[in-house]
Design a protein around this motif. Sequence first.
Motif, PDB file in Angstrom:
ATOM      1  N   LEU A  75     -52.719 -15.357  47.192  1.00 27.31           N
ATOM      2  CA  LEU A  75     -51.781 -16.483  47.214  1.00 27.31           C
ATOM      3  C   LEU A  75     -50.461 -16.014  46.610  1.00 27.31           C
ATOM      4  O   LEU A  75     -50.460 -15.243  45.637  1.00 27.31           O
ATOM      5  CB  LEU A  75     -52.311 -17.678  46.404  1.00 27.31           C
ATOM      6  CG  LEU A  75     -53.471 -18.481  46.983  1.00 27.31           C
ATOM      7  CD1 LEU A  75     -53.973 -19.489  45.947  1.00 27.31           C
ATOM      8  CD2 LEU A  75     -53.065 -19.207  48.267  1.00 27.31           C
ATOM      9  N   ASP A  76     -49.365 -16.501  47.150  1.00 29.09           N
ATOM     10  CA  ASP A  76     -48.062 -16.059  46.668  1.00 29.09           C
ATOM     11  C   ASP A  76     -47.154 -17.245  46.358  1.00 29.09           C
ATOM     12  O   ASP A  76     -46.722 -17.960  47.244  1.00 29.09           O
ATOM     13  CB  ASP A  76     -47.405 -15.165  47.722  1.00 29.09           C
ATOM     14  CG  ASP A  76     -46.117 -14.526  47.230  1.00 29.09           C
ATOM     15  OD1 ASP A  76     -45.969 -14.346  46.005  1.00 29.09           O
ATOM     16  OD2 ASP A  76     -45.254 -14.216  48.077  1.00 29.09           O
ATOM     17  N   ARG A  77     -46.953 -17.481  45.079  1.00 25.69           N
ATOM     18  CA  ARG A  77     -45.989 -18.472  44.570  1.00 25.69           C
ATOM     19  C   ARG A  77     -46.149 -19.848  45.240  1.00 25.69           C
ATOM     20  O   ARG A  77     -45.205 -20.408  45.782  1.00 25.69           O
ATOM     21  CB  ARG A  77     -44.559 -17.950  44.748  1.00 25.69           C
ATOM     22  CG  ARG A  77     -44.244 -16.755  43.881  1.00 25.69           C
ATOM     23  CD  ARG A  77     -42.927 -16.117  44.264  1.00 25.69           C
ATOM     24  NE  ARG A  77     -42.998 -15.490  45.585  1.00 25.69           N
ATOM     25  CZ  ARG A  77     -41.977 -14.892  46.195  1.00 25.69           C
ATOM     26  NH1 ARG A  77     -40.794 -14.843  45.603  1.00 25.69           N
ATOM     27  NH2 ARG A  77     -42.141 -14.352  47.387  1.00 25.69           N
ATOM     28  N   VAL A  78     -47.342 -20.358  45.152  1.00 22.90           N
ATOM     29  CA  VAL A  78     -47.651 -21.660  45.751  1.00 22.90           C
ATOM     30  C   VAL A  78     -47.309 -22.775  44.761  1.00 22.90           C
ATOM     31  O   VAL A  78     -47.795 -22.779  43.628  1.00 22.90           O
ATOM     32  CB  VAL A  78     -49.144 -21.750  46.136  1.00 22.90           C
ATOM     33  CG1 VAL A  78     -49.508 -23.167  46.557  1.00 22.90           C
ATOM     34  CG2 VAL A  78     -49.449 -20.764  47.266  1.00 22.90           C
TER      35      VAL A  78
ATOM     36  N   LEU B   5     -50.945 -20.881  55.243  1.00 19.21           N
ATOM     37  CA  LEU B   5     -51.013 -19.864  56.284  1.00 19.21           C
ATOM     38  C   LEU B   5     -50.874 -18.485  55.644  1.00 19.21           C
ATOM     39  O   LEU B   5     -50.095 -18.300  54.708  1.00 19.21           O
ATOM     40  CB  LEU B   5     -49.896 -20.078  57.318  1.00 19.21           C
ATOM     41  CG  LEU B   5     -49.960 -19.237  58.600  1.00 19.21           C
ATOM     42  CD1 LEU B   5     -51.223 -19.555  59.398  1.00 19.21           C
ATOM     43  CD2 LEU B   5     -48.717 -19.493  59.453  1.00 19.21           C
ATOM     44  N   ALA B   6     -51.664 -17.537  56.135  1.00 20.96           N
ATOM     45  CA  ALA B   6     -51.557 -16.140  55.719  1.00 20.96           C
ATOM     46  C   ALA B   6     -51.486 -15.302  56.985  1.00 20.96           C
ATOM     47  O   ALA B   6     -52.456 -15.232  57.743  1.00 20.96           O
ATOM     48  CB  ALA B   6     -52.753 -15.731  54.862  1.00 20.96           C
ATOM     49  N   ALA B   7     -50.345 -14.698  57.250  1.00 22.10           N
ATOM     50  CA  ALA B   7     -50.146 -13.995  58.512  1.00 22.10           C
ATOM     51  C   ALA B   7     -50.148 -12.484  58.311  1.00 22.10           C
ATOM     52  O   ALA B   7     -49.555 -11.976  57.350  1.00 22.10           O
ATOM     53  CB  ALA B   7     -48.820 -14.431  59.142  1.00 22.10           C
ATOM     54  N   HIS B   8     -50.856 -11.772  59.221  1.00 23.30           N
ATOM     55  CA  HIS B   8     -50.798 -10.307  59.285  1.00 23.30           C
ATOM     56  C   HIS B   8     -51.111  -9.648  57.944  1.00 23.30           C
ATOM     57  O   HIS B   8     -50.408  -8.736  57.495  1.00 23.30           O
ATOM     58  CB  HIS B   8     -49.422  -9.856  59.778  1.00 23.30           C
ATOM     59  CG  HIS B   8     -48.982 -10.523  61.047  1.00 23.30           C
ATOM     60  ND1 HIS B   8     -49.679 -10.410  62.240  1.00 23.30           N
ATOM     61  CD2 HIS B   8     -47.930 -11.363  61.303  1.00 23.30           C
ATOM     62  CE1 HIS B   8     -49.070 -11.113  63.167  1.00 23.30           C
ATOM     63  NE2 HIS B   8     -48.010 -11.709  62.629  1.00 23.30           N
ATOM     64  N   GLY B   9     -52.160 -10.114  57.268  1.00 24.64           N
ATOM     65  CA  GLY B   9     -52.584  -9.484  56.033  1.00 24.64           C
ATOM     66  C   GLY B   9     -51.755  -9.826  54.812  1.00 24.64           C
ATOM     67  O   GLY B   9     -51.971  -9.262  53.735  1.00 24.64           O
ATOM     68  N   THR B  10     -50.815 -10.755  54.956  1.00 22.13           N
ATOM     69  CA  THR B  10     -50.003 -11.162  53.817  1.00 22.13           C
ATOM     70  C   THR B  10     -50.719 -12.255  53.040  1.00 22.13           C
ATOM     71  O   THR B  10     -51.633 -12.915  53.558  1.00 22.13           O
ATOM     72  CB  THR B  10     -48.634 -11.690  54.280  1.00 22.13           C
ATOM     73  OG1 THR B  10     -48.846 -12.836  55.124  1.00 22.13           O
ATOM     74  CG2 THR B  10     -47.881 -10.614  55.055  1.00 22.13           C
ATOM     75  N   PRO B  11     -50.373 -12.487  51.769  1.00 20.25           N
ATOM     76  CA  PRO B  11     -51.037 -13.539  50.991  1.00 20.25           C
ATOM     77  C   PRO B  11     -50.717 -14.931  51.522  1.00 20.25           C
ATOM     78  O   PRO B  11     -49.709 -15.138  52.214  1.00 20.25           O
ATOM     79  CB  PRO B  11     -50.481 -13.336  49.575  1.00 20.25           C
ATOM     80  CG  PRO B  11     -49.203 -12.593  49.762  1.00 20.25           C
ATOM     81  CD  PRO B  11     -49.391 -11.722  50.968  1.00 20.25           C
TER      82      PRO B  11
ATOM     83  N   GLU C  61     -50.272 -30.824  39.535  1.00 11.58           N
ATOM     84  CA  GLU C  61     -49.155 -30.061  40.089  1.00 11.58           C
ATOM     85  C   GLU C  61     -49.382 -28.562  39.886  1.00 11.58           C
ATOM     86  O   GLU C  61     -49.690 -28.119  38.776  1.00 11.58           O
ATOM     87  CB  GLU C  61     -47.849 -30.479  39.433  1.00 11.58           C
ATOM     88  CG  GLU C  61     -46.622 -29.778  39.993  1.00 11.58           C
ATOM     89  CD  GLU C  61     -45.329 -30.239  39.332  1.00 11.58           C
ATOM     90  OE1 GLU C  61     -44.256 -29.837  39.812  1.00 11.58           O
ATOM     91  OE2 GLU C  61     -45.407 -30.988  38.347  1.00 11.58           O
ATOM     92  N   ALA C  62     -49.252 -27.804  40.959  1.00 11.98           N
ATOM     93  CA  ALA C  62     -49.277 -26.349  40.881  1.00 11.98           C
ATOM     94  C   ALA C  62     -47.842 -25.848  40.911  1.00 11.98           C
ATOM     95  O   ALA C  62     -47.033 -26.309  41.724  1.00 11.98           O
ATOM     96  CB  ALA C  62     -50.065 -25.759  42.051  1.00 11.98           C
ATOM     97  N   VAL C  63     -47.523 -24.923  40.017  1.00 14.19           N
ATOM     98  CA  VAL C  63     -46.162 -24.402  39.914  1.00 14.19           C
ATOM     99  C   VAL C  63     -46.203 -22.877  39.999  1.00 14.19           C
ATOM    100  O   VAL C  63     -46.714 -22.207  39.095  1.00 14.19           O
ATOM    101  CB  VAL C  63     -45.493 -24.829  38.587  1.00 14.19           C
ATOM    102  CG1 VAL C  63     -44.052 -24.306  38.533  1.00 14.19           C
ATOM    103  CG2 VAL C  63     -45.524 -26.337  38.419  1.00 14.19           C
ATOM    104  N   GLY C  64     -45.700 -22.344  41.095  1.00 19.73           N
ATOM    105  CA  GLY C  64     -45.594 -20.899  41.251  1.00 19.73           C
ATOM    106  C   GLY C  64     -46.905 -20.154  41.121  1.00 19.73           C
ATOM    107  O   GLY C  64     -46.954 -19.078  40.516  1.00 19.73           O
ATOM    108  N   VAL C  65     -47.975 -20.699  41.708  1.00 23.48           N
ATOM    109  CA  VAL C  65     -49.300 -20.081  41.558  1.00 23.48           C
ATOM    110  C   VAL C  65     -49.430 -18.861  42.471  1.00 23.48           C
ATOM    111  O   VAL C  65     -49.274 -18.962  43.689  1.00 23.48           O
ATOM    112  CB  VAL C  65     -50.409 -21.103  41.866  1.00 23.48           C
ATOM    113  CG1 VAL C  65     -51.756 -20.393  42.013  1.00 23.48           C
ATOM    114  CG2 VAL C  65     -50.491 -22.146  40.761  1.00 23.48           C
ATOM    115  N   THR C  66     -49.702 -17.719  41.856  1.00 21.51           N
ATOM    116  CA  THR C  66     -50.000 -16.484  42.569  1.00 21.51           C
ATOM    117  C   THR C  66     -51.373 -16.014  42.115  1.00 21.51           C
ATOM    118  O   THR C  66     -51.688 -16.078  40.925  1.00 21.51           O
ATOM    119  CB  THR C  66     -48.940 -15.411  42.275  1.00 21.51           C
ATOM    120  OG1 THR C  66     -47.653 -15.882  42.710  1.00 21.51           O
ATOM    121  CG2 THR C  66     -49.250 -14.109  42.998  1.00 21.51           C
ATOM    122  N   ALA C  67     -52.196 -15.559  43.058  1.00 21.75           N
ATOM    123  CA  ALA C  67     -53.572 -15.183  42.717  1.00 21.75           C
ATOM    124  C   ALA C  67     -53.937 -13.850  43.352  1.00 21.75           C
ATOM    125  O   ALA C  67     -53.472 -13.518  44.447  1.00 21.75           O
ATOM    126  CB  ALA C  67     -54.542 -16.270  43.186  1.00 21.75           C
TER     127      ALA C  67
END
Length: 281
Positions: free
Chosen positions: A43-46, A245-251, A29-35
């Motif tokens: 990555l933002d809060r996956v 998905l990462a749209a328009h340069g967002t994580p 389980e991944a919880v709030g993974v940001t990289a």
Amino acid sequence: MTSTPTQDETATDLLPAVPADAPALAQLEAVGVTAWFGQRKVLDRVSLTMPAGGITALIGPSGCGKSTFLRILNRMHELVPSAALAGEVLLDGEDIYDPERRLIDARRAIGMVFQKPNPFPAMSIRENVLAGLKLTGTKASRSERDALVESCLTRAGLWTEVRDRLDAPGGGLSGGQQQRLCIARSLAVKPRVLLMDEPCSALDPTSTRVIEETMVELAREVTIVIVTHNMQQAARVSDTCAFFLAAHGTPGVIVEHGRTDAMFGSPQDERTSDYVNGRFG
């Protein structure tokens, strides 16, 4: 998709036996993974639960963070000097990034098979399978090593093809055989989770089919997470699916996740529908 066992004993007998000492099936389980890589957030809060004993497919266009997420799941992300991470990765509720947990323990429990087959070219087929024992300091007698080589190659669907040439170089095998050798090498340390980063992208259709059949059989004893750009493959082999998905340069973020049949048959997000039906990506 992994299938429910039938009453056909003949078919069941064709499957490699689950080792008696196989560890219990594990949930990841991944919880709030940001990289991050340096200042760039990738990555933002996956958050994602990868169920025990199933195959979870990570799908999405290139550059959305799927492979980064996969590497985070067994602590390979931290090998990059500029990399940083927030959040937790829980193996049966225990954080693999806990400072008191040894890196080698995480890598032993969560194995990795890469996009390009990477057997050790100077090692024989036998030595390739056993390489993990040396890396983890695991001791075994000659008879135990012989039994392990046969068991791992059988479970990777390769034993009948190589049993008469175990001392031949692993690099001399075909691409599909090399990939199955890498799977066997990963199985030798008895992982609870097996991560696979586009394991069939460089293989021909016949080798791809064999690898897919191997994955479905292995899911009886190990939790599998696979990155794939092949939507047909995701639909064929996985039980659950997560669309990145990462749209328009967002994580990268997870747009939608759930059972594969629902993700492909009746997705809840229009972007998911567009992607799985080939309208972009």
